[in-house]
Design an enzyme around this catalytic site. Structure first.
Site, PDB file in Angstrom:
ATOM      1  CB  SER A   1     -46.887 -55.163  99.614  1.00 19.19           C
ATOM      2  OG  SER A   1     -46.336 -55.125 100.907  1.00 19.19           O
TER       3      SER A   1
ATOM      4  CG  ASN B   1     -50.218 -60.239 110.274  1.00 19.01           C
ATOM      5  OD1 ASN B   1     -49.678 -60.423 111.364  1.00 19.01           O
ATOM      6  ND2 ASN B   1     -51.175 -61.001 109.811  1.00 19.01           N
TER       7      ASN B   1
ATOM      8  N   GLY C   1     -51.530 -57.562  97.503  1.00 19.18           N
ATOM      9  CA  GLY C   1     -52.918 -57.996  97.740  1.00 19.18           C
ATOM     10  C   GLY C   1     -53.590 -57.081  98.749  1.00 19.18           C
ATOM     11  CB  VAL C   2     -54.503 -57.688 102.313  1.00 15.57           C
ATOM     12  CG1 VAL C   2     -54.880 -56.862 103.533  1.00 15.57           C
ATOM     13  CG2 VAL C   2     -55.410 -58.880 102.129  1.00 15.57           C
ATOM     14  CE1 TYR C   3     -51.160 -55.701 105.454  1.00 16.96           C
ATOM     15  CE2 TYR C   3     -48.776 -55.924 105.164  1.00 16.96           C
ATOM     16  CZ  TYR C   3     -49.920 -56.031 105.966  1.00 16.96           C
ATOM     17  OH  TYR C   3     -49.807 -56.459 107.267  1.00 16.96           O
TER      18      TYR C   3
ATOM     19  CB  VAL D   1     -49.891 -65.598  99.954  1.00 11.46           C
ATOM     20  CG1 VAL D   1     -49.047 -64.581 100.716  1.00 11.46           C
ATOM     21  CG2 VAL D   1     -49.038 -66.749  99.474  1.00 11.46           C
ATOM     22  CG  ASP D   2     -50.049 -64.856 106.776  1.00  7.27           C
ATOM     23  OD1 ASP D   2     -50.228 -63.924 107.580  1.00  7.27           O
ATOM     24  OD2 ASP D   2     -49.392 -65.899 107.044  1.00  7.27           O
TER      25      ASP D   2
ATOM     26  CG  ASP E   1     -51.466 -72.676  95.772  1.00  3.66           C
ATOM     27  OD1 ASP E   1     -52.486 -73.256  96.180  1.00  3.66           O
ATOM     28  OD2 ASP E   1     -50.679 -72.072  96.536  1.00  3.66           O
TER      29      ASP E   1
HETATM   30  N1  APR Z   1     -49.914 -68.473  95.790  1.00  5.58           N
HETATM   31  C1  APR Z   1     -49.286 -67.413  95.227  1.00  5.58           C
HETATM   32  N2  APR Z   1     -49.692 -66.139  95.351  1.00  5.58           N
HETATM   33  C2  APR Z   1     -50.814 -65.935  96.071  1.00  5.58           C
HETATM   34  C3  APR Z   1     -51.534 -66.980  96.705  1.00  5.58           C
HETATM   35  C4  APR Z   1     -51.035 -68.289  96.524  1.00  5.58           C
HETATM   36  N3  APR Z   1     -51.633 -69.354  97.079  1.00  5.58           N
HETATM   37  N4  APR Z   1     -52.590 -66.440  97.356  1.00  5.58           N
HETATM   38  C5  APR Z   1     -52.545 -65.118  97.127  1.00  5.58           C
HETATM   39  N5  APR Z   1     -51.489 -64.806  96.356  1.00  5.58           N
HETATM   40  C6  APR Z   1     -51.057 -63.506  95.862  1.00  5.58           C
HETATM   41  C7  APR Z   1     -52.101 -62.430  95.798  1.00  5.58           C
HETATM   42  O1  APR Z   1     -52.830 -62.547  94.568  1.00  5.58           O
HETATM   43  C8  APR Z   1     -51.239 -61.198  95.829  1.00  5.58           C
HETATM   44  O2  APR Z   1     -50.813 -60.879  94.508  1.00  5.58           O
HETATM   45  O3  APR Z   1     -50.110 -63.009  96.797  1.00  5.58           O
HETATM   46  C9  APR Z   1     -50.020 -61.600  96.656  1.00  5.58           C
HETATM   47  C10 APR Z   1     -49.948 -60.972  98.051  1.00  5.58           C
HETATM   48  O4  APR Z   1     -51.267 -60.779  98.553  1.00  5.58           O
HETATM   49  P1  APR Z   1     -51.624 -60.984 100.113  1.00  5.58           P
HETATM   50  O5  APR Z   1     -51.573 -62.403 100.454  1.00  5.58           O
HETATM   51  O6  APR Z   1     -52.890 -60.251 100.345  1.00  5.58           O
HETATM   52  O7  APR Z   1     -50.412 -60.285 100.908  1.00  5.58           O
HETATM   53  P2  APR Z   1     -50.141 -58.723 101.152  1.00  5.58           P
HETATM   54  O8  APR Z   1     -50.731 -57.865 100.111  1.00  5.58           O
HETATM   55  O9  APR Z   1     -48.693 -58.655 101.415  1.00  5.58           O
HETATM   56  O10 APR Z   1     -50.948 -58.417 102.504  1.00  5.58           O
HETATM   57  C11 APR Z   1     -50.480 -59.039 103.691  1.00  5.58           C
HETATM   58  O11 APR Z   1     -52.618 -59.913 104.160  1.00  5.58           O
HETATM   59  O12 APR Z   1     -52.976 -62.130 104.375  1.00  5.58           O
HETATM   60  C12 APR Z   1     -52.775 -60.982 105.084  1.00  5.58           C
HETATM   61  O13 APR Z   1     -51.711 -61.713 107.116  1.00  5.58           O
HETATM   62  C13 APR Z   1     -51.514 -61.053 105.870  1.00  5.58           C
HETATM   63  O14 APR Z   1     -51.988 -59.042 107.028  1.00  5.58           O
HETATM   64  C14 APR Z   1     -51.205 -59.608 106.006  1.00  5.58           C
HETATM   65  C15 APR Z   1     -51.632 -59.037 104.672  1.00  5.58           C
END
Ligand code: APR
Length: 339
Positions: free
Chosen positions: A116, A23, A118-120, A32-33, A9
């Site tokens: 990027s 974002n 995850g959500v992206y 992760v944000d 984590d």
């Molecule tokens: N530690 C490490 N990695 C993590 C954690 C954590 N605690 N939580 C999530 N992740 C991983 C996810 O599994 C994914 O592989 O981080 C990666 C990025 O995922 P997201 O957090 O969804 O980020 P992203 O895809 O860049 O989307 C960004 O999501 O959270 C919102 O505000 C953010 O709008 C922005 C968008």
């Protein structure tokens, strides 16, 4: 090891800087944000408010507040739109911008999530490839330790073909080694007189009389005087023979410059097995040469060790990309090469 793939984590990482996949508003979100903002506390949001946002591919820095890291570097990855809208270049720019900002703040250790992915919606395997390539390129010119922190093991998608071949090879060899651990029933052809029996005798412990202290054995002195080439001597000879620089060698081996200089400056240095194997891969040695170099460090490749079998397979297939090998080792929960 300058570039490490680990499962953790990111909010728990005790490093100089962690990178946030934010974002453009920098005002927090999910994934992760959200985790970073929750762990850092409300001061992080207040600091982000003062930054006034961030563009895709750029990076901004704040303190870490309640996190165990000194800084948080916020970057904004591209939203995946199928791959034909410059997403790869934008994602690479996130890593470059964040690393440049970390270097300008004299960070020695930095941890990235898979931006990027995850959500992206950026496909994880491609997101990982961009991360590995961009970070490795940066590390070829900078002294820093960079962690790619994956949250789930399946984020590491090694090439399925390679992975299938390696796991099949492990099954063949590992099972075999465990079916007959002492090799009692194999490799013992009827030794012709003076053949295996004689060779075996040469490895048998000397008779007790020979162990009694006595005058110096002239033969032993001569043997000691003709000590074989050491690990370091063989390593440096191979580097010369391959016409590569020290830096090419330790970068390709994914080992730290300081560790390499410790090895180079001590003709009797004994590295760890992971380091010796990483250097063998970097030098693109054959299996025989790898065994010889390993033996100089006091190790052998064993079919009872899955990590050794992975390395043996890759060397036989002339796969010398240490990041690719480490991804397979990571996927199999085995110790990576390097250090
Ligand atoms: N530690 C490490 N990695 C993590 C954690 C954590 N605690 N939580 C999530 N992740 C991983 C996810 O599994 C994914 O592989 O981080 C990666 C990025 O995922 P997201 O957090 O969804 O980020 P992203 O895809 O860049 O989307 C960004 O999501 O959270 C919102 O505000 C953010 O709008 C922005 C968008």
């Amino acid at each position: 090891m300058p570039l490490q793939l680990i499962r953790n984590d990111i909010t728990k990482m005790r490093v100089d800087a962690i990178v946030n996949a934010a974002n453009p508003s920098l005002l927090g979100g999910g994934g992760v944000d959200g985790a970073i903002h929750r762990a850092a506390g409300p001061q992080l949001l207040a600091a982000c408010r003062r930054l006034g946002g961030c563009q895709v591919g750029q990076a901004r820095l704040t303190r870490g507040y309640d996190l165990p890291c000194k800084y948080v570097i916020h970057t904004v990855g591209p939203i995946w739109q199928g791959g034909a809208h410059g997403e790869r270049a934008q994602l690479a720019s996130c890593y470059r911008s964040a690393l440049a900002l970390a270097a300008s703040h004299r960070c020695k250790t930095v941890a990235f999530p898979l931006i990027s992915s995850g959500v992206y919606g950026y496909p994880k395997a491609q997101a990982l490839q961009v991360a590995l390539e961009t970070i490795a390129e940066f590390l070829s010119g900078h002294d820093m330790t960079v962690y790619i922190v994956v949250f789930d093991r399946d984020a590491v998608q090694v090439s399925s073909k390679l992975f299938q071949n390696i796991t099949a090879y492990i099954d063949d060899v590992y099972a075999d080694a465990h079916a007959d651990p002492a090799g009692r029933f194999r490799q013992l052809p009827a030794a012709p007189v003076g053949g295996f029996a004689e060779e075996a005798a040469s490895f048998a412990p000397p008779p007790r009389t020979a162990m009694r202290p006595s005058v110096a054995h002239p033969g032993l002195d001569a043997m000691l005087a003709q000590l074989d080439e050491s690990f370091t001597q063989m390593l440096l000879r191979l580097i010369d023979e391959k016409h590569i620089s020290d830096a090419d060698c330790y970068k390709k081996a994914n080992i730290d410059r300081r560790l390499f200089h410790k090895i180079r400056s001590n003709p009797h240095y004994k590295p760890s097995k992971q380091t010796a194997l990483a250097l063998a891969v970097a030098l693109e040695l054959s299996l025989e040469q790898t065994r010889e170099l390993l033996m100089k460090a006091g190790f052998a490749l064993s079919h009872s060790d899955k990590g050794d079998i992975v390395v043996e397979y890759c060397i036989r297939q002339r796969i010398y990309n240490i990041i690719e090998i480490n991804q397979v080792l990571f996927k199999l929960d085995l110790q990576p090469l390097g250090y």
